[in-house]
Design an enzyme around this catalytic site. Structure first.
Site, PDB file in Angstrom:
ATOM      1  N   GLY A   1       7.293  -1.916   9.061  1.00 43.29           N
ATOM      2  CA  GLY A   1       6.819  -3.278   9.210  1.00 43.29           C
ATOM      3  C   GLY A   1       6.751  -4.001   7.870  1.00 43.29           C
TER       4      GLY A   1
ATOM      5  N   ASP B   1      12.911  -2.527  -0.928  1.00 44.84           N
ATOM      6  CA  ASP B   1      12.411  -1.551   0.036  1.00 44.84           C
ATOM      7  C   ASP B   1      13.488  -1.192   1.059  1.00 44.84           C
ATOM      8  OD1 ASP B   1      10.016  -1.699  -1.266  1.00 44.84           O
ATOM      9  OD2 ASP B   1       9.030  -2.959   0.231  1.00 44.84           O
TER      10      ASP B   1
ATOM     11  N   PRO C   1      -0.361  11.420  -4.231  1.00 47.53           N
ATOM     12  CA  PRO C   1      -0.965  10.965  -5.487  1.00 47.53           C
ATOM     13  C   PRO C   1      -0.221   9.750  -6.025  1.00 47.53           C
ATOM     14  CG  PRO C   1       0.443  12.846  -5.901  1.00 47.53           C
ATOM     15  CD  PRO C   1       0.417  12.656  -4.399  1.00 47.53           C
TER      16      PRO C   1
ATOM     17  N   LYS D   1      14.211  -1.786   8.112  1.00 46.53           N
ATOM     18  CA  LYS D   1      13.284  -2.808   7.624  1.00 46.53           C
ATOM     19  C   LYS D   1      13.714  -4.115   8.287  1.00 46.53           C
ATOM     20  CE  LYS D   1      10.108  -4.294   4.585  1.00 46.53           C
ATOM     21  NZ  LYS D   1       8.703  -3.816   4.551  1.00 46.53           N
TER      22      LYS D   1
ATOM     23  N   LYS E   1       3.996   1.663   2.091  1.00 51.83           N
ATOM     24  CA  LYS E   1       4.714   1.952   3.345  1.00 51.83           C
ATOM     25  C   LYS E   1       6.104   2.507   3.059  1.00 51.83           C
ATOM     26  CE  LYS E   1       4.428  -2.184   5.097  1.00 51.83           C
ATOM     27  NZ  LYS E   1       3.640  -2.826   4.007  1.00 51.83           N
TER      28      LYS E   1
ATOM     29  N   LEU F   1       7.231   3.917   0.264  1.00 52.33           N
ATOM     30  CA  LEU F   1       7.123   5.223  -0.384  1.00 52.33           C
ATOM     31  C   LEU F   1       6.943   6.317   0.663  1.00 52.33           C
ATOM     32  CD1 LEU F   1       6.766   7.033  -2.903  1.00 52.33           C
ATOM     33  CD2 LEU F   1       4.314   6.486  -2.793  1.00 52.33           C
TER      34      LEU F   1
ATOM     35  N   VAL G   1       0.816  -1.221   0.000  1.00 53.77           N
ATOM     36  CA  VAL G   1       0.000   0.000   0.000  1.00 53.77           C
ATOM     37  C   VAL G   1       0.851   1.273   0.000  1.00 53.77           C
ATOM     38  CG1 VAL G   1      -1.999  -1.058   1.090  1.00 53.77           C
ATOM     39  CG2 VAL G   1      -0.227  -0.001   2.522  1.00 53.77           C
TER      40      VAL G   1
END
Length: 233
Positions: free
Chosen positions: A117, A54, A209, A37, A15, A17, A13
């Site tokens: 997470g 990530d 956005p 992380k 995270k 970013l 979703v």
């Protein structure tokens, strides 16, 4: 020093970013930063070992920099739930092990530290513990990333309720647009955001956005333009 745990309403979703955007914003203000992380699945084999996209993005936003092993101590290759990836690797990851690694790093007292997470709030860590227990043990306020799409209001409210039930404050939430169709009706989109702002107990730290089509290296700085930093201690 301010430290927060970054979770999401689901997997994928945004995270990372949002976390890298917040770290980029802090760096732009001259702050020392740290992005962690602790456990990551979906890692790729490199000359330096298993590494996660990530985690690398978080490492790039840390100042002063740390080694990859410090950022992501538990890395697994299959892109599956962390407890299942660990099981396939023949190991078990515990909250105690994660706390033992992370607590000393947070003690370094960077101006902004973020612990990201994996998946959502209740993602299993092993057969007996959820990853949410890490945030509880470290007593970290939570930043919730809401993937803006149909159904996000229920997902966001349920996650916020679980965070509150675990005794942690919601330091803020960020909406990340996943489905442009969700924003096509601008009046309805505004109503959805107003509902989230009314329903969630923490402040809105920004609405990002759709940036997924942007080059990876440019995303953190681009996201930073839509964010504000949470209040720390």
């Amino acid at each position: 020093m301010a430290a927060f745990f970054v979770t999401g309403t689901d997997t994928d979703v945004g995270k990372t970013l949002v976390a890298t955007g917040l770290l980029s914003l802090a760096r732009r203000q001259g702050m020392s930063t740290l992005g962690l992380k602790p456990i990551a699945s979906g890692c790729e084999r490199t000359h330096a070992g298993l590494q996660n996209e990530d985690a690398l993005a978080l490492q790039a936003q840390g100042t002063p920099p740390l080694t990859y092993a410090a950022i992501n101590p538990f890395a697994f290759e299959p892109a599956i739930a962390p407890h299942l990836a660990a099981r396939r690797a023949g190991t078990t990851v515990t909250v105690d092990a994660l706390v033992g690694h992370i607590a000393p790093l947070l003690a370094g007292r960077r101006a902004l530290s973020l612990v990201e997470g994996a998946g959502g709030w209740r993602v299993p860590l092993n057969d007996h513990e959820d990853l949410s227990r890490l945030a509880v043990r470290l007593e970290l306020p939570v930043i919730l990333v809401v993937g803006l799409k149909l159904g996000c209001i229920s997902h966001a409210c349920l996650t916020a309720e679980a965070i509150r039930a675990d005794g942690l404050p919601l330091a803020g939430w960020v909406g990340n647009l996943l489905d442009e169709r969700f924003a096509a009706d601008t009046a309805l989109y505004a109503d959805n955001l107003a509902t989230l702002e009314h329903a969630l107990p923490g402040p809105c730290l920004g609405i990002v956005p759709r940036l997924r089509d942007m080059d990876h290296e440019r995303r953190p700085e681009a996201a930073a333009h839509y964010l504000k930093l949470p209040h720390g201690d």
